[in-house]
Design an enzyme around this catalytic site. Sequence first.
Site, mmCIF file in Angstrom:
data_model
loop_
_atom_site.group_PDB
_atom_site.id
_atom_site.type_symbol
_atom_site.label_atom_id
_atom_site.label_comp_id
_atom_site.label_asym_id
_atom_site.label_seq_id
_atom_site.Cartn_x
_atom_site.Cartn_y
_atom_site.Cartn_z
ATOM 1 N N HIS A 274 53.957 -17.995 -54.500
ATOM 2 C CA HIS A 274 53.096 -17.376 -53.717
ATOM 3 C C HIS A 274 53.500 -15.918 -53.449
ATOM 4 C CE1 HIS A 274 51.142 -16.678 -49.825
ATOM 5 N NE2 HIS A 274 52.795 -16.333 -49.415
ATOM 6 N N GLU A 275 54.655 -15.558 -54.016
ATOM 7 C CA GLU A 275 55.175 -14.525 -53.358
ATOM 8 C C GLU A 275 54.686 -13.639 -54.861
ATOM 9 O OE1 GLU A 275 56.088 -12.406 -51.059
ATOM 10 O OE2 GLU A 275 56.772 -14.685 -49.957
ATOM 11 N N HIS A 278 51.225 -12.662 -54.857
ATOM 12 C CA HIS A 278 51.218 -10.912 -54.459
ATOM 13 C C HIS A 278 50.872 -9.564 -54.510
ATOM 14 C CE1 HIS A 278 50.886 -12.584 -49.794
ATOM 15 N NE2 HIS A 278 51.624 -12.766 -49.571
ATOM 16 N N GLU A 352 47.197 -13.574 -48.174
ATOM 17 C CA GLU A 352 48.053 -14.464 -47.824
ATOM 18 C C GLU A 352 46.839 -15.793 -48.678
ATOM 19 O OE1 GLU A 352 51.266 -14.664 -47.254
ATOM 20 O OE2 GLU A 352 50.987 -12.338 -46.319
ATOM 21 N N ASP A 356 47.977 -17.354 -52.708
ATOM 22 C CA ASP A 356 48.237 -18.668 -52.894
ATOM 23 C C ASP A 356 46.641 -19.198 -53.875
ATOM 24 O OD1 ASP A 356 50.505 -19.884 -51.561
ATOM 25 O OD2 ASP A 356 49.016 -20.350 -49.025
#
Length: 368
Positions: A274-275, A278, A352, A356
Amino acid sequence: MNLIGIIILIALSLNLLLNILAEVLNLRRQTSEPPAGFEAVYSPEKYRRSQAYLKTRTRFGCSVALFDLALLLLFWLTGGFDFLDQWVRQWSYGPVLSGMLYIGIILGAKSLCGQPFSLYSMFVIEARFGFNTATLGTFVADRFKGLLLAIVIGGPVLAGVLAFFEYAGSNAWWLCWLAVTLFILGLQYIAPTWIMPLFNKFEPLEEGQLKESILALAKRADYPLKNVLAMDGSRRSTKSNAFFTGFGKNKRIALFDKLIDQHTIPEMIAVLAHEIGHFKRHHIKQMLAASILQMGLLLLLLSFCLSFQGLYDAFFLTHPSVYTGILVFALLFAPLDFFLGLVMHSLSRRNEYEADRLPWRSPAIRRL
Ligand SMILES: [Zn+2]
């Protein structure tokens, strides 16, 4: 009090009311059972505990905000801003040094008034829910390091801003914007290597399956990962987290030690994927750019406000000056921030979901 003062008073009160209302609405959406689909990962008992924690934290946050506003009104309506200004002026230190003294005293006093709340938050609320692991010694040491950083880093920035607005005339806002932007970018470089190690210990993650899985994920996602570090987050809390630091080809991931203890490797890979999402979608640069843009807008607004006599009258200030102007402008920031915040929140919400929706999570994770 003049009309400007009344408008500011109403704006500050409405801002607080609106924030409390949003929190109340948020709490009312709570359910006593985990949402459908989460039964496998969240036991009903653990879920109820997390809801109780949210409720306690929300109530506490609202009480602190109410206290802060009450304190501000007391200082404002008893003429505190002017009283302190008179006291600072008697030393005739010149505009920059006087400004640093004035703003420093107000920020210091505000921080001192907030300490009982920080103590309660850490040693009562966090402790009750089993999160706090910090000793009083760590708490006190953290405060002193924070104070030292505020003086070493905040001091020169404040002096710079005061000097620009005092001496650079109508060019002040953009010169100041340029300087603050360079400073913020520089801080991104020194924070991981100079500042964070003041508060925590970072050690290279030991060789093993976890490290291999992380390096494999980075390779799949084409992420230039240089090193994986473990951070002793358990010094303060049992909560776990992970974050990315470093620039260009020199990126590092830091994992809280509790994250490693409490989660399986696939769970951790899911967090890191997930990070990395980003990073891949340039969200970090985008948010940085948005906050730099916001800073420019604020400095421009500040430059208009500084020459506006009504603002000084609203706070009963008998001597208009750059430093008192900056301080009362900062009070206007909360209602202003509410509207800017709406834009930032919707941006971050979109990011966010986007983080994902990327392809390099392992097949096992995708099933989760
Ligand atoms: Zn995220």
